[in-house]
Design an enzyme around this catalytic site. Structure first.
Site, PDB file in Angstrom:
ATOM      1  N   PHE A   1       0.801  -1.221   0.000  1.00 49.85           N
ATOM      2  CA  PHE A   1       0.000   0.000   0.000  1.00 49.85           C
ATOM      3  C   PHE A   1       0.837   1.277   0.000  1.00 49.85           C
ATOM      4  O   PHE A   1       0.597   2.186  -0.766  1.00 49.85           O
ATOM      5  CB  PHE A   1      -0.950   0.006   1.209  1.00 49.85           C
ATOM      6  CG  PHE A   1      -2.025  -1.030   1.086  1.00 49.85           C
ATOM      7  CD1 PHE A   1      -3.245  -0.725   0.517  1.00 49.85           C
ATOM      8  CD2 PHE A   1      -1.810  -2.334   1.534  1.00 49.85           C
ATOM      9  CE1 PHE A   1      -4.241  -1.686   0.390  1.00 49.85           C
ATOM     10  CE2 PHE A   1      -2.792  -3.297   1.413  1.00 49.85           C
ATOM     11  CZ  PHE A   1      -4.009  -2.975   0.836  1.00 49.85           C
TER      12      PHE A   1
ATOM     13  N   ASP B   1      -5.371 -11.185   2.455  1.00 53.87           N
ATOM     14  CA  ASP B   1      -5.371 -12.107   1.315  1.00 53.87           C
ATOM     15  C   ASP B   1      -5.581 -13.570   1.680  1.00 53.87           C
ATOM     16  O   ASP B   1      -5.831 -14.407   0.815  1.00 53.87           O
ATOM     17  CB  ASP B   1      -4.078 -11.960   0.505  1.00 53.87           C
ATOM     18  CG  ASP B   1      -2.809 -12.035   1.364  1.00 53.87           C
ATOM     19  OD1 ASP B   1      -2.726 -12.936   2.217  1.00 53.87           O
ATOM     20  OD2 ASP B   1      -1.918 -11.183   1.186  1.00 53.87           O
TER      21      ASP B   1
ATOM     22  N   HIS C   1      -7.129  -7.256  10.094  1.00 58.54           N
ATOM     23  CA  HIS C   1      -7.956  -6.457   9.180  1.00 58.54           C
ATOM     24  C   HIS C   1      -8.944  -7.294   8.373  1.00 58.54           C
ATOM     25  O   HIS C   1      -9.476  -6.837   7.366  1.00 58.54           O
ATOM     26  CB  HIS C   1      -7.054  -5.641   8.245  1.00 58.54           C
ATOM     27  CG  HIS C   1      -6.183  -4.657   8.980  1.00 58.54           C
ATOM     28  ND1 HIS C   1      -4.929  -4.301   8.565  1.00 58.54           N
ATOM     29  CD2 HIS C   1      -6.410  -3.966  10.125  1.00 58.54           C
ATOM     30  CE1 HIS C   1      -4.406  -3.424   9.417  1.00 58.54           C
ATOM     31  NE2 HIS C   1      -5.280  -3.214  10.368  1.00 58.54           N
TER      32      HIS C   1
ATOM     33  N   CYS D   1     -23.742 -11.038   3.482  1.00 56.55           N
ATOM     34  CA  CYS D   1     -24.833 -10.150   3.112  1.00 56.55           C
ATOM     35  C   CYS D   1     -25.130  -9.215   4.290  1.00 56.55           C
ATOM     36  O   CYS D   1     -25.288  -9.675   5.421  1.00 56.55           O
ATOM     37  CB  CYS D   1     -26.074 -10.971   2.765  1.00 56.55           C
ATOM     38  SG  CYS D   1     -27.569  -9.965   2.535  1.00 56.55           S
TER      39      CYS D   1
ATOM     40  N   CYS E   1     -29.062 -10.234   5.436  1.00 56.05           N
ATOM     41  CA  CYS E   1     -29.418 -11.512   6.092  1.00 56.05           C
ATOM     42  C   CYS E   1     -28.194 -12.246   6.663  1.00 56.05           C
ATOM     43  O   CYS E   1     -28.342 -13.287   7.284  1.00 56.05           O
ATOM     44  CB  CYS E   1     -30.159 -12.421   5.111  1.00 56.05           C
ATOM     45  SG  CYS E   1     -29.103 -13.180   3.850  1.00 56.05           S
TER      46      CYS E   1
ATOM     47  N   CYS F   1     -26.787 -10.759  -2.668  1.00 59.09           N
ATOM     48  CA  CYS F   1     -27.208 -12.009  -2.037  1.00 59.09           C
ATOM     49  C   CYS F   1     -28.463 -12.540  -2.714  1.00 59.09           C
ATOM     50  O   CYS F   1     -29.156 -11.804  -3.428  1.00 59.09           O
ATOM     51  CB  CYS F   1     -27.458 -11.722  -0.556  1.00 59.09           C
ATOM     52  SG  CYS F   1     -28.090 -13.129   0.391  1.00 59.09           S
TER      53      CYS F   1
ATOM     54  N   CYS G   1     -31.071 -12.989  -1.269  1.00 58.93           N
ATOM     55  CA  CYS G   1     -32.187 -12.242  -0.674  1.00 58.93           C
ATOM     56  C   CYS G   1     -32.286 -10.823  -1.246  1.00 58.93           C
ATOM     57  O   CYS G   1     -33.203 -10.076  -0.925  1.00 58.93           O
ATOM     58  CB  CYS G   1     -32.043 -12.175   0.852  1.00 58.93           C
ATOM     59  SG  CYS G   1     -30.845 -10.940   1.426  1.00 58.93           S
TER      60      CYS G   1
ATOM     61  N   ASN H   1      12.520  -5.874   6.940  1.00 57.85           N
ATOM     62  CA  ASN H   1      11.714  -4.981   6.114  1.00 57.85           C
ATOM     63  C   ASN H   1      12.572  -4.339   5.034  1.00 57.85           C
ATOM     64  O   ASN H   1      13.783  -4.184   5.197  1.00 57.85           O
ATOM     65  CB  ASN H   1      11.075  -3.898   6.987  1.00 57.85           C
ATOM     66  CG  ASN H   1       9.880  -3.249   6.316  1.00 57.85           C
ATOM     67  OD1 ASN H   1       8.996  -3.947   5.840  1.00 57.85           O
ATOM     68  ND2 ASN H   1       9.866  -1.932   6.254  1.00 57.85           N
TER      69      ASN H   1
END
Length: 226
Positions: free
Chosen positions: A34, A105, A120, A128, A131, A149, A151, A212
């Site tokens: 990111f 991921d 996260h 949904c 529901c 969904c 529904c 890192n």
């Protein structure tokens, strides 16, 4: 003794080792991180990515949210890399207690790790908002437009968007794991995302190791930086 040999020695000696990772863990799989120079947040879009990946944007501009989400966060054509595989092997050999990840991921589980705390959430889980019926990532990424969904309700990824709170059970367990660790290995994270980065302040063990690509705000706190 070089840095890698020192790390190996500490892993062998540690009674409890925990790994804390970020987006850099998955870049070798082909996914973009990111915040680096060539990361998602430095690409040009109609809206800033931080705005698109917010709760308010999801509910107000759902179609544009999913246009970005399907284009940039689809993990269908990617798979775990050597880092995920080695961490899974370490767990199997009783050299690793848990993986705490900021990634969404699901690659740690795909590689075989069983004790994974996803701070996260995960793109692999979707539900949904009407529901609460569950849907996998294939359903969402292969859908046309906004995934719906049976529904008729809108399906939402089980990921923590900006403006949303982290799951308290997951964060409490992550903090406990860090505070009980003798060796904490931190990898592939800028340590600029809070509250997750602040979890490192709970470490009370022997060795804090950071692996890192770039300098982080925590480098001077570590016993070993690779």
């Amino acid at each position: 003794m070089n840095d890698v040999n020192t790390l190996i020695k500490w892993i062998k000696e540690s009674k409890k080792t925990v790994f804390f990772g970020g987006a850099g863990v998955s870049t070798e799989s082909g996914l973009k991180d990111f915040r680096s120079v060539d990361g998602l947040y430095n690409e040009k879009y109609k809206y800033p990515p931080e705005m698109i990946l917010s709760s308010s944007f999801f509910y107000s501009k759902t179609d544009e949210f999913y246009e970005f989400y399907k284009n940039k966060l689809n993990v269908e054509n990617y798979s775990p890399n050597i880092t995920h595989e080695v961490l899974a092997l370490m767990e199997k050999k009783k050299l690793l207690s848990s993986v705490i990840t900021q990634n969404i991921d699901g690659f740690h589980q795909d590689a075989g790790s069983s004790k994974v705390l996803e701070l996260h959430g995960s793109v692999k889980r979707n539900y949904c908002i009407k529901c609460h019926k569950f849907y996998d990532d294939k359903y969402v990424f292969n859908s046309t437009g906004v995934p719906l969904c049976t529904c008729g309700g809108i399906i939402k990824p089980d990921v923590v968007l900006y403006e949303e709170m982290l799951d308290s059970n997951t964060t409490n367990e992550a903090i406990n794991e860090i505070s009980e660790a003798e060796l904490l290995i931190v990898g592939g994270t800028s340590l600029n995302v809070y509250p997750a980065a602040g979890f490192l302040n709970n470490f009370r063990g022997k060795h804090l190791v950071l692996i890192n690509r770039d300098i982080t705000p925590y480098d001077n706190m570590c016993d070993l930086v690779i």
